[in-house]
Scaffold this motif. Structure first.
Motif, PDB file in Angstrom:
ATOM      1  N   VAL A 168       0.830  -1.205   0.000  1.00 54.25           N
ATOM      2  CA  VAL A 168       0.000   0.000   0.000  1.00 54.25           C
ATOM      3  C   VAL A 168       0.864   1.255   0.000  1.00 54.25           C
ATOM      4  CG1 VAL A 168      -1.694   1.321   1.328  1.00 54.25           C
ATOM      5  CG2 VAL A 168      -1.955  -1.153   1.093  1.00 54.25           C
ATOM      6  N   VAL A 169       1.941   1.240   0.780  1.00 50.82           N
ATOM      7  CA  VAL A 169       2.840   2.401   0.829  1.00 50.82           C
ATOM      8  C   VAL A 169       3.464   2.650  -0.539  1.00 50.82           C
ATOM      9  CG1 VAL A 169       5.036   3.239   1.753  1.00 50.82           C
ATOM     10  CG2 VAL A 169       3.323   2.292   3.294  1.00 50.82           C
ATOM     11  N   CYS A 170       3.893   1.591  -1.209  1.00 57.20           N
ATOM     12  CA  CYS A 170       4.460   1.746  -2.556  1.00 57.20           C
ATOM     13  C   CYS A 170       3.442   2.347  -3.515  1.00 57.20           C
ATOM     14  CB  CYS A 170       4.945   0.390  -3.078  1.00 57.20           C
ATOM     15  SG  CYS A 170       6.472  -0.199  -2.325  1.00 57.20           S
ATOM     16  N   TYR A 171       2.194   1.887  -3.414  1.00 53.95           N
ATOM     17  CA  TYR A 171       1.138   2.424  -4.288  1.00 53.95           C
ATOM     18  C   TYR A 171       0.901   3.906  -3.999  1.00 53.95           C
ATOM     19  CZ  TYR A 171      -3.351   2.900  -6.667  1.00 53.95           C
ATOM     20  OH  TYR A 171      -4.368   3.317  -7.495  1.00 53.95           O
ATOM     21  N   VAL A 172       0.830   4.254  -2.719  1.00 57.73           N
ATOM     22  CA  VAL A 172       0.579   5.648  -2.331  1.00 57.73           C
ATOM     23  C   VAL A 172       1.711   6.552  -2.794  1.00 57.73           C
ATOM     24  CG1 VAL A 172       0.423   7.198  -0.345  1.00 57.73           C
ATOM     25  CG2 VAL A 172      -0.923   5.093  -0.385  1.00 57.73           C
ATOM     26  N   LEU A 173       2.949   6.103  -2.631  1.00 57.10           N
ATOM     27  CA  LEU A 173       4.088   6.915  -3.042  1.00 57.10           C
ATOM     28  C   LEU A 173       4.135   7.076  -4.558  1.00 57.10           C
ATOM     29  CD1 LEU A 173       6.852   5.502  -0.652  1.00 57.10           C
ATOM     30  CD2 LEU A 173       5.670   7.697  -0.480  1.00 57.10           C
ATOM     31  N   ALA A 229      -3.668  -6.801   1.136  1.00 57.03           N
ATOM     32  CA  ALA A 229      -3.611  -5.508   0.452  1.00 57.03           C
ATOM     33  C   ALA A 229      -4.822  -5.315  -0.458  1.00 57.03           C
ATOM     34  CB  ALA A 229      -2.319  -5.395  -0.353  1.00 57.03           C
ATOM     35  N   LEU A 230      -5.241  -6.367  -1.144  1.00 57.51           N
ATOM     36  CA  LEU A 230      -6.422  -6.268  -2.007  1.00 57.51           C
ATOM     37  C   LEU A 230      -7.676  -5.972  -1.194  1.00 57.51           C
ATOM     38  CD1 LEU A 230      -5.816  -9.151  -4.591  1.00 57.51           C
ATOM     39  CD2 LEU A 230      -5.574  -6.677  -4.928  1.00 57.51           C
ATOM     40  N   LEU A 231      -7.739  -6.487   0.030  1.00 59.39           N
ATOM     41  CA  LEU A 231      -8.860  -6.165   0.912  1.00 59.39           C
ATOM     42  C   LEU A 231      -8.890  -4.666   1.213  1.00 59.39           C
ATOM     43  CD1 LEU A 231     -11.193  -6.791   2.859  1.00 59.39           C
ATOM     44  CD2 LEU A 231      -9.466  -7.410   4.579  1.00 59.39           C
ATOM     45  N   LEU A 232      -7.720  -4.067   1.405  1.00 59.52           N
ATOM     46  CA  LEU A 232      -7.654  -2.631   1.690  1.00 59.52           C
ATOM     47  C   LEU A 232      -8.151  -1.824   0.491  1.00 59.52           C
ATOM     48  CD1 LEU A 232      -4.179  -2.347   3.472  1.00 59.52           C
ATOM     49  CD2 LEU A 232      -6.400  -2.954   4.417  1.00 59.52           C
ATOM     50  N   PHE A 233      -7.763  -2.236  -0.704  1.00 53.56           N
ATOM     51  CA  PHE A 233      -8.225  -1.535  -1.915  1.00 53.56           C
ATOM     52  C   PHE A 233      -9.744  -1.637  -2.040  1.00 53.56           C
ATOM     53  CE2 PHE A 233      -3.784  -1.751  -3.090  1.00 53.56           C
ATOM     54  CZ  PHE A 233      -3.594  -0.611  -3.860  1.00 53.56           C
ATOM     55  N   ALA A 234     -10.277  -2.816  -1.767  1.00 49.84           N
ATOM     56  CA  ALA A 234     -11.725  -3.000  -1.866  1.00 49.84           C
ATOM     57  C   ALA A 234     -12.446  -2.159  -0.818  1.00 49.84           C
ATOM     58  CB  ALA A 234     -12.080  -4.479  -1.695  1.00 49.84           C
ATOM     59  N   ALA A 235     -11.916  -2.130   0.410  1.00 52.92           N
ATOM     60  CA  ALA A 235     -12.546  -1.353   1.480  1.00 52.92           C
ATOM     61  C   ALA A 235     -12.499   0.140   1.187  1.00 52.92           C
ATOM     62  CB  ALA A 235     -11.858  -1.644   2.811  1.00 52.92           C
ATOM     63  N   ARG A 263     -13.492 -12.684 -14.837  1.00 51.23           N
ATOM     64  CA  ARG A 263     -14.693 -12.068 -15.431  1.00 51.23           C
ATOM     65  C   ARG A 263     -14.549 -10.559 -15.575  1.00 51.23           C
ATOM     66  NH1 ARG A 263     -18.899 -15.171 -11.357  1.00 51.23           N
ATOM     67  NH2 ARG A 263     -18.517 -17.304 -12.101  1.00 51.23           N
ATOM     68  N   ARG A 264     -13.392 -10.036 -15.130  1.00 51.14           N
ATOM     69  CA  ARG A 264     -13.129  -8.591 -15.170  1.00 51.14           C
ATOM     70  C   ARG A 264     -14.157  -7.819 -14.359  1.00 51.14           C
ATOM     71  NH1 ARG A 264     -11.211  -7.450 -21.459  1.00 51.14           N
ATOM     72  NH2 ARG A 264      -9.460  -8.918 -21.436  1.00 51.14           N
ATOM     73  N   ALA A 265     -14.533  -8.408 -13.237  1.00 49.89           N
ATOM     74  CA  ALA A 265     -15.480  -7.771 -12.321  1.00 49.89           C
ATOM     75  C   ALA A 265     -14.701  -7.218 -11.122  1.00 49.89           C
ATOM     76  CB  ALA A 265     -16.517  -8.790 -11.848  1.00 49.89           C
ATOM     77  N   PRO A 266     -15.237  -6.215 -10.449  1.00 55.87           N
ATOM     78  CA  PRO A 266     -14.546  -5.657  -9.281  1.00 55.87           C
ATOM     79  C   PRO A 266     -14.522  -6.641  -8.117  1.00 55.87           C
ATOM     80  CG  PRO A 266     -16.729  -4.676  -9.520  1.00 55.87           C
ATOM     81  CD  PRO A 266     -16.486  -5.482 -10.760  1.00 55.87           C
ATOM     82  N   LEU A 267     -13.496  -6.511  -7.281  1.00 55.13           N
ATOM     83  CA  LEU A 267     -13.379  -7.361  -6.099  1.00 55.13           C
ATOM     84  C   LEU A 267     -14.193  -6.745  -4.967  1.00 55.13           C
ATOM     85  CD1 LEU A 267      -9.535  -8.087  -6.212  1.00 55.13           C
ATOM     86  CD2 LEU A 267     -11.368  -9.724  -6.676  1.00 55.13           C
ATOM     87  N   GLY A 268     -15.178  -7.474  -4.484  1.00 53.70           N
ATOM     88  CA  GLY A 268     -16.008  -6.975  -3.387  1.00 53.70           C
ATOM     89  C   GLY A 268     -15.322  -7.117  -2.048  1.00 53.70           C
ATOM     90  N   ILE A 269     -15.782  -6.332  -1.071  1.00 51.52           N
ATOM     91  CA  ILE A 269     -15.176  -6.381   0.265  1.00 51.52           C
ATOM     92  C   ILE A 269     -15.377  -7.750   0.904  1.00 51.52           C
ATOM     93  CG2 ILE A 269     -15.257  -5.408   2.585  1.00 51.52           C
ATOM     94  CD1 ILE A 269     -16.126  -2.785   1.387  1.00 51.52           C
TER      95      ILE A 269
END
Length: 291
Positions: free
Chosen positions: A35-40, A174-180, A255-261
């Motif tokens: 997440v830090v790498c993404y934010v930076l 990390a993917l959970l954080l993006f979804a949230a 399916r190229r669908a968004p990842l739900g929480i």
């Protein structure tokens, strides 16, 4: 189950706090680093970064929970002072201090990231420094079990496994954080899934090799393999749970669908459960040379 395996299980129960520490802390650190790498890298998109940074507290909480669990293993909180006195010569002390240093840097960077003006620059600097600090903390966690007198722990697989568990669970968390946060991870989603998958395969192979190595180790009284006859079953159960978690995440990506929480939370729980099972088995196979 024989009396030897029962005694090993009892030993594992006494080490549950360390199993929780190595499970939660490694995954939490890797998720923080991602997440830090993404934010930076996306700091110009302030709105997106702020939304994502709010949820950085989740992996930080996992690290803190792991630290708290590890202190319960010391018997009394006051014994923590003795741990700090061993910095530089004790692998346990080096491990704890490295994790605390990373946690302090990442938490302060997270806290200041909500400020304005010059403090934002300070926050960014702290987050940058937290990257090598996190990598160093994971290295210290993996090195803490290189104890020559415990022949079942002083194996190269021990260090490899501890580094791999973070790479398995960290991207999923990390993917959970993006979804949230409601932030689309973009290419980071398949990349993270790929890292977790490769790391999971390598982890299972490494654990299987460690299991085979136990057959050639013995103390003065009994072979190491007799301690953990359930170890192969734990490895298999761990692999199944991790595979199920990755499959749950892979379906919407295909399916190229968004990842739900909910989906991400379920996958995260499965991954951490799978890792915890095999970490518990590791602490059951504590065999001291000559005894």
């Amino acid at each position: 189950m024989g009396p030897l395996a029962s005694a090993a299980l009892a030993e594992g129960v006494t080490q549950l706090s360390l199993a929780l520490f190595t499970t939660a802390t490694t995954g939490g650190i890797v998720a923080c680093l991602i997440v830090v790498c993404y934010v930076l890298a996306h700091h110009r998109d302030a709105a997106t970064c702020v939304r994502l940074q709010r949820f950085l507290i989740i992996p930080l909480a996992a690290v803190i929970i792991g630290l708290i669990a590890s202190t319960t293993h010391l018997g009394r909180p006051s014994n923590t002072l003795y741990v700090l006195m061993g910095v530089g010569r004790s692998p346990l002390s080096n491990e704890v201090v490295a994790v605390v240093a990373f946690t302090g840097l990442a938490w302060l960077g997270w806290l200041l990231s909500f400020a304005r003006g010059r403090l934002l620059g300070v926050a960014r600097a702290l987050l940058v420094v937290s990257l090598p600090a996190g990598a160093f903390a994971i290295f210290r966690i993996a090195s803490a079990y290189s104890i020559a007198t415990i022949i079942t722990w002083a194996l190269p697989y021990t260090q490899v496994n501890l580094m791999l568990v973070g790479l398995v669970s960290g991207p999923v968390l990390a993917l959970l954080l993006f979804a949230a946060a409601g932030v689309a991870p973009g290419r980071l989603a398949p990349l993270g899934m790929g890292v977790s998958l490769v790391a999971a395969v390598c982890l299972t192979v490494s654990e299987a090799l460690q299991c085979l190595t136990l057959r050639g180790l013995e103390s003065g009284l009994y072979p190491a393999a007799d301690l953990v006859p359930f170890y192969p079953g734990c490895i298999a159960a761990s692999a199944v749970l991790i595979a199920a978690a990755l499959a749950v995440l892979a379906l919407p990506l295909i399916r190229r669908a968004p990842l739900g929480i909910g989906r991400c939370a379920g996958a995260t729980a499965l991954v951490f459960a799978g890792i915890f099972i095999v970490r518990f088995a590791f602490y059951c196979m504590r065999l001291t040379a000559g005894i």
